[in-house]
Write an enzyme that holds these catalytic residues in place. Structure first.
Site, PDB file in Angstrom:
ATOM      1  N   HIS A  34       7.435   2.770   9.705  1.00  0.00           N
ATOM      2  CA  HIS A  34       6.657   3.539  10.700  1.00  0.00           C
ATOM      3  C   HIS A  34       5.183   3.165  10.619  1.00  0.00           C
ATOM      4  O   HIS A  34       4.429   3.342  11.561  1.00  0.00           O
ATOM      5  CB  HIS A  34       6.856   5.049  10.509  1.00  0.00           C
ATOM      6  N   LYS A  46       9.779  -0.477  -2.643  1.00  0.00           N
ATOM      7  CA  LYS A  46       9.916  -0.485  -4.110  1.00  0.00           C
ATOM      8  C   LYS A  46      10.644  -1.745  -4.510  1.00  0.00           C
ATOM      9  O   LYS A  46      11.487  -2.256  -3.759  1.00  0.00           O
ATOM     10  CB  LYS A  46      10.723   0.734  -4.590  1.00  0.00           C
TER      11      LYS A  46
END
Length: 474
Positions: free
Chosen positions: A68, A109
């Site tokens: 986003h 991550k």
């Protein structure tokens, strides 16, 4: 919690459970919520590296949870425990964490499944550089795409290897320095990054302790001074958090490491305990301390504030009801399981959630990224200007009052901000503002029973709004 139930526990499911609990308090359609919850891109790679005279196949991951906002942001950990579920969960938490502290990144991550203690520095460098070239090949790294950082088992050294590998593969990228944060200062790192997460933990807990009505409910006075604190984990985050609490006037009554725990109601000097550990190889048998061979028992000792700063799921169904702390500050990622959450919330414990409290690292990483993109260090443009302005003011006051300011006072007043001052004040402002946002939602949303749900609501509202504004079609 039996060993098997810990084995079957899915960290990503735990994060999704917390998400679902909060989602019903937000205005978004189920489609948008599904999109926010899902991991957008998952990269699993296996690559060969020559270790000694053998070839080893290394397993590694990079997960981009949300696009986003770009770039994605999140650490890279070196641990034998690394698996896809864990990396997905941590990437999701990064999305929510960035949203909570208003840092314009999507969550990411990475992890390499190795026990770094088993390799020489040269071998670790080979593994890290090879991993980076895999990320470059798959378009999973870059200043505007995905920006890694240090995490468990990695530090500035690994980040400089990543930067060097990325730069050599992208020689024309003027912003190459911004492809990774947590770098050494000489490589474009920022002052204050090392202690950032620990300092953020301190600022966050201090802010929570500043509300008189909240403290009254817990039977505590406001402020940090005199509070009894137990810290689990003396790594980068735990050590700095303990140190800032100590400097803030708290008593560090308990310290926990993997070899065991020590406890003393009079309090410890953190540096003295570390010196003892260096000399003896253990924190146990420190002068005047009560020893616990099983470190988990240290979590259950009497204190006002408990700071778990080690690994996930250390407080679970099996030990939650024996925790005596009134405030738990989650410095680690996911130190409480959802079951433990329920038990402790029923007891009225104030749990300050991880995805807000340990956001100091990503906040300062954001400052580092901005520094790399602007190609100028903080303070360079305004330091002298501020000092000259303050000097003018002092001169005016002296001439109006016919009184001289002492040399020491003059020195204090005339100091312009250095990089570290600006980083600390930016972090302090972020942690204070974000806590107030979460508390506002917690106090004013009917049916919200804990701070974690309130934090998730804050995050979902921001990410959801971004998705709605993006529109669904590219």
């Amino acid at each position: 919690m039996s060993h098997t139930s810990k084995e079957n526990y899915s960290f990503f499911k735990g994060v999704s459970q917390n998400f679902d609990k909060a989602a019903k308090f937000t205005p978004f359609s189920s489609g948008i919520l599904e999109q926010i919850k899902a991991c957008n891109s998952i990269l699993q790679v296996k690559f060969p590296v020559k270790i000694g005279d053998k070839i080893e196949v290394i397993e590694a991951y990079r997960v981009q949870h949300s696009h986003h906002k770009l770039p994605c942001k999140g650490g890279i950990r070196f641990s034998i425990e690394v698996n896809q579920d864990e990396v997905m969960a941590l990437a999701a938490l990064m999305t929510y964490k960035c949203a909570i502290v208003n840092v314009p990144f999507g969550g990411g991550k990475g992890g390499i499944k190795i026990d770094s203690r088993k390799y020489t520095e040269f071998e670790l460098e080979k593994i890290t550089r090879r991993y980076t070239s895999e990320l470059v090949k798959k378009n999973f790294i870059g200043p505007g795409i995905d920006v890694p950082a240090p995490d468990y088992g990695t530090g500035a050294r690994e980040m400089s290897w990543i930067l060097d590998t990325y730069s050599s593969l992208n020689p024309n990228d003027i912003n190459a320095q911004a492809c990774v944060t947590g770098k050494p200062i000489s490589q474009g790192g920022v002052r204050g990054r090392t202690e950032a997460t620990g300092l953020g933990v301190y600022f966050g807990v201090r802010e929570a302790c500043s509300f008189a009505d909240d403290m009254e409910k817990l039977g505590l006075s406001t402020g940090i001074a005199g509070k009894r604190v137990i810290v689990q984990g003396l790594g980068n985050v735990g050590y700095h958090a303990a140190k800032f609490f100590q400097d803030g006037g708290a008593l560090i009554v308990g310290l926990i490491e993997y070899e065991g725990a020590i406890y003393n109601t009079e309090g410890f000097d953190v540096d003295a305990v570390l010196a003892h550990r260096k000399a003896t190889g253990s924190i146990l048998n420190y002068e005047g301390a009560q020893n616990f061979k099983n470190g988990a028992e240290g979590l259950e000792q009497p204190c006002d504030i408990l700071i778990p700063a080690a690994l996930e799921s250390v407080i679970h169904e099996g030990n939650a009801d024996r925790i005596q702390a009134k405030i738990i500050g989650e410095a680690a990622n996911g130190p409480l399981t959802p079951k433990a959450d329920e038990i402790l919330n029923k007891k009225g414990v104030l749990i300050i959630p991880d995805m807000y409290l340990n956001a100091g690292g990503v906040t300062v990483s954001y400052f580092e990224w901005l520094k790399n993109l602007s190609h100028v260090r903080y303070g360079r443009l305004e330091k002298r200007f501020s000092e000259n302005m303050y000097a003018e003011l002092v001169n005016i006051i002296e001439s109006l009052t016919s009184k001289k300011v002492s040399e020491l006072e003059r020195k204090i007043i005339l100091r312009g901000p250095d990089e570290i001052d600006l980083i600390y004040s930016g972090l302090e402002d972020t942690m204070i503002g974000s806590y107030q946002e979460i508390r506002e939602v917690y106090k004013n949303t009917a049916g919200v029973e804990d701070m974690r749900t309130a934090a998730f609501i804050c995050a979902i509202n921001k990410v959801g709004a971004a998705y709605e504004q993006l529109g669904i079609f590219p």
